[in-house]
Design an enzyme around this catalytic site. Structure first.
Site, PDB file in Angstrom:
ATOM      1  N   ILE A  57      47.028  35.886  44.547  1.00  0.00           N
ATOM      2  CA  ILE A  57      46.256  36.647  44.597  1.00  0.00           C
ATOM      3  C   ILE A  57      44.901  35.819  44.077  1.00  0.00           C
ATOM      4  O   ILE A  57      45.527  34.547  43.822  1.00  0.00           O
ATOM      5  CB  ILE A  57      46.061  37.833  43.461  1.00  0.00           C
ATOM      6  N   ASP A  58      43.662  35.308  44.457  1.00  0.00           N
ATOM      7  CA  ASP A  58      42.909  34.613  44.123  1.00  0.00           C
ATOM      8  C   ASP A  58      42.425  33.883  43.258  1.00  0.00           C
ATOM      9  O   ASP A  58      43.028  34.458  42.192  1.00  0.00           O
ATOM     10  CB  ASP A  58      41.233  35.653  44.837  1.00  0.00           C
TER      11      ASP A  58
END
Length: 254
Positions: A57-58
């Protein structure tokens, strides 16, 4: 079961997997652009030993991340992600008011597609990318959105929203608006001090809320949810009080 520190909360761990709820602003694995940035995997390995990343995930996104603890679990989980057997749910606060209740976005994405290293829609070189969006409802200048990415491209949710004219609150890459969420600007009768007010939220309003998959050893279906961090929870609470719109009570009928 819920050991806490400033970088992550442990939601679940056994001999095969670790499920963490991470803060915004920390990488989950090595990044070629910033080798010195804090990394969740290295921090968590001090507690759990060797960890294997099975998805990403970012950095600026908060919420759920799953690591494998053995090569066998890593292989199994990686295959589940590749075969799109993992169900992921994200919550986002966006600027503006979508006119749709549900939006299916099927646009090929090319990571690192411009000078700012953003992911862009590219029908020639992009990889297949699919996201379902659900409009929870409007809250003043904002709207709550639930996103269910079917693929796992870099910045997929942010890029697919941008391609449809929407950006997430305080997104440093895909939005020109970096204005934080302030209670004084959404509440009609606010009696605080303008100079002393602290923003409710001043970072990317995107949270990896829920994940469902088959346990890599038992095969049992497991589901985990990650509570909002304090800033996003304070924002949700205030918007729910003022506008009566709450992603926690929304049910998308599928």
């Amino acid at each position: 079961m819920c050991a806490k520190n400033n970088d992550y909360t442990t939601l679940f761990s056994d001999d095969n997997i670790v499920v963490l709820n991470k803060r915004s602003g920390i990488l989950i694995a090595a990044d070629r652009y910033n080798e010195e940035a804090p990394r969740l995997d290295l921090l968590a390995e001090k507690e759990f030993g060797k960890l294997y990343a099975v998805h990403r995930i970012d950095k600026d996104t908060s919420g759920l991340i799953v690591y494998a603890r053995t090569p066998e679990a890593h292989k199994n989980l990686s295959q589940q992600f590749e075969k799109r057997l993992v169900h992921k749910t994200y919550h986002a606060l966006v600027y503006g008011h979508p006119l749709w209740d549900k939006l299916n976005v099927d646009l090929p994405l090319l990571p690192d597609g411009d000078i700012r290293h953003r992911t862009v829609v590219n029908k020639k070189y992009g990889k297949p990318s699919v996201t379902d969006f659900y409009n929870v409802g409007s809250c003043g200048p904002y709207s709550w959105i639930i996103a269910e990415p079917k693929t796992g491209r870099t910045h997929q949710i942010r890029a697919h929203l941008a391609a449809n004219g929407f950006s997430i609150v305080c997104d440093p890459l895909y939005s020109g608006n970096q204005k934080p969420v302030r209670l004084s600007e959404i509440k009609r009768k606010w009696n605080g001090d303008d100079f002393e007010e602290r923003p409710l939220l001043s970072r990317l309003a995107l949270h990896a809320y829920k994940i469902e998959f088959a346990h890599p050893v038992t095969g049992e279906k497991v589901c985990f949810t990650a509570p909002y961090p304090k800033d996003m929870e304070a924002t949700r609470n205030q918007l729910a009080k003022i506008f009566g719109v709450d992603p926690f009570t929304y049910s998308n009928e599928k």
